[in-house]
Enzyme design. Structure first.
Site, mmCIF file in Angstrom:
data_model
loop_
_atom_site.group_PDB
_atom_site.id
_atom_site.type_symbol
_atom_site.label_atom_id
_atom_site.label_comp_id
_atom_site.label_asym_id
_atom_site.label_seq_id
_atom_site.Cartn_x
_atom_site.Cartn_y
_atom_site.Cartn_z
ATOM 1 N N GLY A 50 -30.465 63.272 -37.225
ATOM 2 C CA GLY A 50 -29.188 63.962 -37.378
ATOM 3 C C GLY A 50 -28.666 63.627 -38.761
ATOM 4 O O GLY A 50 -29.414 63.650 -39.737
ATOM 5 N N GLU A 51 -27.416 63.247 -38.849
ATOM 6 C CA GLU A 51 -26.810 62.853 -40.123
ATOM 7 C C GLU A 51 -26.318 61.419 -39.962
ATOM 8 O O GLU A 51 -25.398 61.154 -39.190
ATOM 9 C CB GLU A 51 -25.661 63.811 -40.460
ATOM 10 C CG GLU A 51 -25.519 64.084 -41.950
ATOM 11 C CD GLU A 51 -25.176 62.836 -42.750
ATOM 12 O OE1 GLU A 51 -24.217 62.134 -42.364
ATOM 13 O OE2 GLU A 51 -25.868 62.554 -43.743
ATOM 14 N N SER A 52 -26.956 60.509 -40.663
ATOM 15 C CA SER A 52 -26.718 59.080 -40.411
ATOM 16 C C SER A 52 -25.260 58.680 -40.648
ATOM 17 O O SER A 52 -24.707 57.850 -39.920
ATOM 18 C CB SER A 52 -27.651 58.226 -41.276
ATOM 19 O OG SER A 52 -27.458 58.478 -42.654
ATOM 20 N N CYS A 82 -35.758 59.159 -38.053
ATOM 21 C CA CYS A 82 -35.094 59.759 -39.214
ATOM 22 C C CYS A 82 -33.730 59.097 -39.446
ATOM 23 O O CYS A 82 -33.677 57.963 -39.908
ATOM 24 C CB CYS A 82 -34.995 61.277 -39.051
ATOM 25 S SG CYS A 82 -34.628 62.147 -40.595
ATOM 26 N N ARG A 111 -32.188 56.907 -48.189
ATOM 27 C CA ARG A 111 -31.814 58.144 -47.509
ATOM 28 C C ARG A 111 -32.398 59.370 -48.223
ATOM 29 O O ARG A 111 -32.507 59.391 -49.434
ATOM 30 C CB ARG A 111 -30.285 58.300 -47.461
ATOM 31 C CG ARG A 111 -29.548 57.223 -46.729
ATOM 32 C CD ARG A 111 -28.045 57.245 -46.967
ATOM 33 N NE ARG A 111 -27.448 58.537 -46.669
ATOM 34 C CZ ARG A 111 -27.051 59.413 -47.578
ATOM 35 N NH1 ARG A 111 -27.173 59.146 -48.866
ATOM 36 N NH2 ARG A 111 -26.530 60.553 -47.219
ATOM 37 N N ILE A 140 -37.849 65.910 -41.974
ATOM 38 C CA ILE A 140 -36.715 66.773 -42.295
ATOM 39 C C ILE A 140 -35.649 65.922 -42.997
ATOM 40 O O ILE A 140 -35.029 65.071 -42.369
ATOM 41 C CB ILE A 140 -36.120 67.406 -41.025
ATOM 42 C CG1 ILE A 140 -37.193 68.197 -40.254
ATOM 43 C CG2 ILE A 140 -34.933 68.305 -41.383
ATOM 44 C CD1 ILE A 140 -36.746 68.657 -38.883
ATOM 45 N N ARG A 141 -35.472 66.128 -44.288
ATOM 46 C CA ARG A 141 -34.547 65.276 -45.083
ATOM 47 C C ARG A 141 -34.799 63.801 -44.749
ATOM 48 O O ARG A 141 -33.868 63.021 -44.540
ATOM 49 C CB ARG A 141 -33.093 65.658 -44.812
ATOM 50 C CG ARG A 141 -32.681 66.979 -45.421
ATOM 51 C CD ARG A 141 -31.180 67.188 -45.361
ATOM 52 N NE ARG A 141 -30.682 67.110 -44.004
ATOM 53 C CZ ARG A 141 -29.527 66.560 -43.654
ATOM 54 N NH1 ARG A 141 -28.736 66.032 -44.560
ATOM 55 N NH2 ARG A 141 -29.149 66.546 -42.403
ATOM 56 N N HIS A 176 -39.973 63.006 -36.955
ATOM 57 C CA HIS A 176 -39.447 63.431 -35.653
ATOM 58 C C HIS A 176 -40.594 63.740 -34.689
ATOM 59 O O HIS A 176 -40.998 64.906 -34.582
ATOM 60 C CB HIS A 176 -38.608 64.702 -35.821
ATOM 61 C CG HIS A 176 -37.364 64.549 -36.618
ATOM 62 N ND1 HIS A 176 -36.134 64.309 -36.050
ATOM 63 C CD2 HIS A 176 -37.148 64.628 -37.949
ATOM 64 C CE1 HIS A 176 -35.215 64.248 -37.000
ATOM 65 N NE2 HIS A 176 -35.808 64.436 -38.162
ATOM 66 N N GLU A 178 -40.315 63.939 -31.561
ATOM 67 C CA GLU A 178 -39.744 64.676 -30.425
ATOM 68 C C GLU A 178 -39.819 66.185 -30.614
ATOM 69 O O GLU A 178 -39.610 66.947 -29.668
ATOM 70 C CB GLU A 178 -38.288 64.236 -30.189
ATOM 71 C CG GLU A 178 -37.283 64.746 -31.176
ATOM 72 C CD GLU A 178 -37.238 63.990 -32.501
ATOM 73 O OE1 GLU A 178 -36.395 64.329 -33.351
ATOM 74 O OE2 GLU A 178 -38.060 63.065 -32.687
#
EC number: 4.3.3.6
Length: 201
Positions: A50-52, A82, A111, A140-141, A176, A178
């Protein structure tokens, strides 16, 4: 005691549903965790991508950050993907203002190291502890690990960068699993949770 571990997914932001599905496929009872009382009911926890920065701020807002830090210190099995990897790092190389981590792995993480959203990619990753063919890693990022301390074990690298680490009951991947339909990494984590329950019983 049943052999089926109860594994939570920190459900503040990110790809929660995909982890719940993968954990269920790995023979665990999977449930979302948002509050300290829900954290008390699980044998292990996944911190999703997600967004840490957002996850960090929401964990503080929901009152779950300090209880989670305490349980990780006490040996709660935890797996971060991630952004979850960033959350498990003892140090972030380039943190956003006010960004906190749970900690638990003696590593320094950078990051968005592999680039922005439009530079996302997939790659085969040889992951120690996962038998059979390489794991398909979705980046992803994604962060990478700049360095690890003596207690941390490097499980995988991609193009010379560390992308999977384990320290005791804490596991982290840059990618990821998942999102791929291959549940072997979640099975590895579920086995870690089972082993921890056996030592505690």
């Amino acid at each position: 005691m049943t052999d089926t571990p109860v594994i939570g997914v920190l459900a503040l932001q990110g790809d929660v549903r995909e982890h719940l599905v993968a954990l269920a496929a790995a023979d665990a009872v999977a449930r979302p965790v948002r509050r300290p009382e829900e954290l008390d009911e699980v044998d292990g926890l996944v911190i999703p991508g997600g967004e840490s920065t957002t996850i960090s701020k929401l964990a503080v807002l929901f009152g779950v950050m300090e209880p989670l830090r305490a349980r990780v210190r006490d040996g709660l099995p935890v797996y971060g993907t991630c952004a979850g990897m960033i959350m498990l790092a003892d140090k972030i190389l380039d943190p956003r203002s006010g960004q906190e981590t749970v900690g638990g792995i003696d590593m320094i993480v950078r990051r968005n190291a592999f680039g922005r959203q439009n530079e996302s990619f997939e790659a085969a990753v040889d992951l120690e502890g996962v038998p059979g063919e390489p794991v398909e890693g979705v980046f992803i990022r994604a962060p990478w690990v700049e360095s690890v301390g003596a207690a941390a074990e490097v499980l995988a690298e991609h193009e010379g960068h560390i992308v999977a680490v384990r320290q005791g009951n804490a596991l982290a991947t840059s990618f990821h699993p998942e999102l791929t339909g291959d549940h072997r990494v979640h099975r590895l984590f579920a086995d870690m949770v089972r082993a921890n329950r056996e030592t505690e019983s």
